[in-house]
Design a protein around this motif. Structure first.
Motif, PDB file in Angstrom:
ATOM      1  N   GLY A 137       0.795  -1.226   0.000  1.00 12.81           N
ATOM      2  CA  GLY A 137       0.000   0.000   0.000  1.00 12.81           C
ATOM      3  C   GLY A 137       0.823   1.270   0.000  1.00 12.81           C
ATOM      4  N   PHE A 138       2.091   1.193   0.426  1.00 15.65           N
ATOM      5  CA  PHE A 138       2.933   2.390   0.493  1.00 15.65           C
ATOM      6  C   PHE A 138       3.524   2.761  -0.866  1.00 15.65           C
ATOM      7  N   LEU A 139       3.363   1.906  -1.877  1.00 15.27           N
ATOM      8  CA  LEU A 139       3.951   2.181  -3.197  1.00 15.27           C
ATOM      9  C   LEU A 139       3.124   3.228  -3.930  1.00 15.27           C
ATOM     10  N   LYS A 140       3.665   4.423  -4.007  1.00 13.14           N
ATOM     11  CA  LYS A 140       2.987   5.521  -4.692  1.00 13.14           C
ATOM     12  C   LYS A 140       4.019   6.311  -5.480  1.00 13.14           C
ATOM     13  N   GLY A 141       3.547   7.076  -6.461  1.00 16.43           N
ATOM     14  CA  GLY A 141       4.458   7.888  -7.252  1.00 16.43           C
ATOM     15  C   GLY A 141       5.114   7.093  -8.370  1.00 16.43           C
ATOM     16  N   SER A 142       6.127   7.687  -8.982  1.00 15.56           N
ATOM     17  CA  SER A 142       6.766   7.106 -10.162  1.00 15.56           C
ATOM     18  C   SER A 142       7.854   6.103  -9.773  1.00 15.56           C
ATOM     19  N   ILE A 143       8.180   5.247 -10.726  1.00 16.22           N
ATOM     20  CA  ILE A 143       9.292   4.308 -10.537  1.00 16.22           C
ATOM     21  C   ILE A 143      10.600   5.078 -10.375  1.00 16.22           C
ATOM     22  N   LYS A 144      10.719   6.178 -11.093  1.00 21.06           N
ATOM     23  CA  LYS A 144      11.935   7.003 -11.000  1.00 21.06           C
ATOM     24  C   LYS A 144      12.159   7.470  -9.565  1.00 21.06           C
ATOM     25  N   ASP A 145      11.079   7.950  -8.924  1.00 21.49           N
ATOM     26  CA  ASP A 145      11.203   8.410  -7.534  1.00 21.49           C
ATOM     27  C   ASP A 145      11.504   7.244  -6.595  1.00 21.49           C
ATOM     28  N   PHE A 146      10.901   6.084  -6.867  1.00 21.65           N
ATOM     29  CA  PHE A 146      11.142   4.897  -6.056  1.00 21.65           C
ATOM     30  C   PHE A 146      12.619   4.505  -6.108  1.00 21.65           C
ATOM     31  N   CYS A 147      13.188   4.501  -7.312  1.00 19.43           N
ATOM     32  CA  CYS A 147      14.607   4.153  -7.466  1.00 19.43           C
ATOM     33  C   CYS A 147      15.508   5.165  -6.771  1.00 19.43           C
ATOM     34  N   LYS A 148      15.128   6.440  -6.877  1.00 21.52           N
ATOM     35  CA  LYS A 148      15.927   7.488  -6.244  1.00 21.52           C
ATOM     36  C   LYS A 148      15.902   7.338  -4.729  1.00 21.52           C
ATOM     37  N   GLU A 149      14.729   7.052  -4.176  1.00 25.32           N
ATOM     38  CA  GLU A 149      14.580   6.916  -2.723  1.00 25.32           C
ATOM     39  C   GLU A 149      15.388   5.726  -2.201  1.00 25.32           C
ATOM     40  N   ARG A 150      15.419   4.630  -2.958  1.00 27.77           N
ATOM     41  CA  ARG A 150      16.103   3.416  -2.505  1.00 27.77           C
ATOM     42  C   ARG A 150      17.527   3.295  -3.056  1.00 27.77           C
ATOM     43  N   ARG A 151      17.970   4.305  -3.787  1.00 24.04           N
ATOM     44  CA  ARG A 151      19.307   4.327  -4.361  1.00 24.04           C
ATOM     45  C   ARG A 151      19.546   3.122  -5.279  1.00 24.04           C
ATOM     46  N   LEU A 152      18.581   2.880  -6.146  1.00 22.27           N
ATOM     47  CA  LEU A 152      18.674   1.800  -7.129  1.00 22.27           C
ATOM     48  C   LEU A 152      18.998   2.388  -8.492  1.00 22.27           C
ATOM     49  N   GLU A 153      19.783   1.672  -9.269  1.00 21.94           N
ATOM     50  CA  GLU A 153      20.082   2.132 -10.624  1.00 21.94           C
ATOM     51  C   GLU A 153      18.840   1.925 -11.492  1.00 21.94           C
ATOM     52  N   GLU A 154      18.265   3.030 -11.975  1.00 22.98           N
ATOM     53  CA  GLU A 154      16.961   2.983 -12.622  1.00 22.98           C
ATOM     54  C   GLU A 154      16.945   2.082 -13.852  1.00 22.98           C
TER      55      GLU A 154
END
Length: 508
Positions: free
Chosen positions: A398-415
């Protein structure tokens, strides 16, 4: 007994450019126990909503039967009410005695109808909703993922219950449940839709045979096309060369030539050119027969994992661990002893509420900090190897909101790497431009799985990772784990997944 006839059904979400169904036609019988199979995002839940009349569509869905849908929606305010007060909202005209009879078949006491719905366990809620659903008559029931979040015992009860029922569509990714409870399958393939007699295993066996035949036919056509192209090219070159000799020759070198030979050469060339045309027609026919052969082939991409190696064999241990939330509260976990050795894949098994998720949270908290504040409400011993790296998948999406780009940035993942992994997990590229709250539940879960797989770790802790995940991706993940053999702690109630990859099962 009645028929549901679907003709030229076309549907896409408003404002979206990806089509869910396009000119789809098939028929099913309302007396069947129908299993509904397909990859995440292919439109299974959407189709159930179309049957319920919740969306506008083009085409025809013709039937004389009435539909009802599981799960019934329960608002926040309704959650504070008792099920006995909600039954008539969910199913108008519902008779209480019928619901109580159905609860008995689900091994549940009628007293749960008189407790606030929010106070019921996940298994109790499912039993109440199924009891109300099956309390009607002459309905075709649409059952969407009834065993998600249920423990093994509750799943077995639901499985035995559905075995005795008829006249439903069951959407599930649990292979054991599908094998036990259905006698027909409706399958959303990659490009086509098929209806077949049998359960999941019989369909899967037939599909593997059909795929092997299709690949063999494809290879045969491919070789035939290559052979015909070579023959056509040789004939074309000969014809062109021969045609060039019609006009112009050296009478000294070719004394037998004369102007009258032009007609003979022309006729011979025309005959060869006709042969070339026949070759090209055969090539077109072979290509036409080849097209579509591989359109429904399931060929999952190979996934990769980068588990880290730790210098010690024992990574986690606990002895007589007791955890409670609050000083005077009852323990959620009591006198529990456990250890995890490097290379083990340990499944935690037990009824909902026995402390599986509590143990996981305690291990993660211990790994992040050794502060005394983290040990409030906790007694006994727990030891987590120092500097241990965890990769964690939680139950909630349920906490997954917003863009994949923002998700990767928040978790420091290579997009770019993350998107590649999602694509390998069969998340369509068209989803990448959407916000994650628009994803299906299965697609959200794949976001969490991809984030875990892309994170190098000593221990992978997955808490119900396969809820909503399609059967093809489950098999893909099984192969990944068996190939790389990471150290894992898992909570999941898919019996076949557990039996295939567990090195040890811990009963709690």
């Amino acid at each position: 007994m009645a028929q549901i006839n679907v003709t030229n059904l076309t549907y896409s979400y408003e404002g979206s450019f990806d089509t869910i169904f396009e000119n789809v036609s098939f028929s099913v019988d309302t007396n069947w126990k129908l299993g509904f199979i397909g990859r995440n995002g292919k439109g299974k839940t959407t189709f159930l909503n179309l049957l319920m009349g919740n969306y506008d569509y083009s085409g025809i869905i013709a039937t004389s039967t009435h539909f009802d849908y599981f799960p019934y929606p329960v608002s926040e305010d309704q959650g504070r009410e008792c099920a006995i007060e909600l039954m008539d909202v969910w199913k108008p005209g519902c008779e209480q005695w019928r619901v109580i009879c159905e609860l008995g078949k689900l091994h549940a006491d009628a007293e749960i109808l008189y407790r606030p719905f929010d106070s019921l366990s996940q298994g109790e809620r499912t039993k109440v909703l199924l009891a109300v659903l099956f309390s009607g008559e002459n309905e075709f029931l649409l059952i969407d993922e009834p065993t998600n979040h249920l423990d093994h015992r509750a799943r077995e009860i639901v499985k035995q219950y559905l075995q005795e029922k008829r006249g439903f569509i069951l959407v599930s990714h649990d292979r054991d449940l599908l094998d036990a409870c259905v006698d027909h399958v409706l399958v959303l393939n990659r490009q086509t839709i098929e209806v077949q007699n049998g359960n999941f295993s019989s369909w899967w066996e037939n599909k593997n045979r059909a795929d092997q035949f299709a690949m063999a036919e494809n290879e045969k056509h491919r070789k035939e096309i290559a052979s015909l192209k070579r023959a056509a090219e040789q004939s074309r070159r000969w014809a062109d060369k021969n045609e060039s000799t019609k006009i112009g020759f050296d009478p000294v070198k070719e004394p037998d030539r004369c102007i009258s030979t032009r007609a003979y050469i022309g006729a011979k060339t025309k005959k060869v050119q006709s042969r070339v045309t026949q070759f090209e027609r055969r090539i077109d026919r072979e290509i036409e027969e080849k097209e579509g052969l591989l359109q429904d082939i399931e060929n999952p991409a190979v996934l990769k994992l980068n588990p880290l190696h730790y210098h010690k064999e024992r990574l986690i241990s606990c002895k007589d661990l007791t955890v409670r939330y609050g000083q005077d509260a009852e323990p959620v976990l009591r006198d529990f002893s456990f250890e995890l050795m490097q290379g083990e894949r340990v499944f935690l098994q037990g009824e909902n509420g026995c402390g599986k998720s509590t143990l996981i949270r305690t291990i993660l908290a211990e790994g992040e900090s050794n502060d005394a504040d983290c040990k409030d409400g906790q007694s006994g011993e727990i030891n987590v190897a120092s500097n241990l790296t965890f990769s964690y998948i939680c139950q909630d999406t349920g906490f997954l909101k917003g863009s994949i780009k923002d998700f990767c940035k928040e978790r420091r993942l290579e997009e770019s790497l993350f998107l590649t992994l999602l694509k390998k997990l069969d998340v369509d590229r068209v989803q990448f431009s959407k916000n994650m709250e628009e994803f299906s539940e299965g697609q959200k879960k794949k976001v969490l799985i991809a984030a875990s797989l892309i994170t190098p770790a000593h221990v992978y802790i997955w808490d119900e990772p396969l809820n909503y995940i399609d059967v093809f991706s489950r098999m893909q993940i099984e192969e990944l784990i068996l190939t790389y053999q990471p150290t894992m702690i898992l909570v999941d109630h898919d019996v076949r997944f557990r039996d295939k990859i567990a090195t040890r099962v811990v009963e709690m």
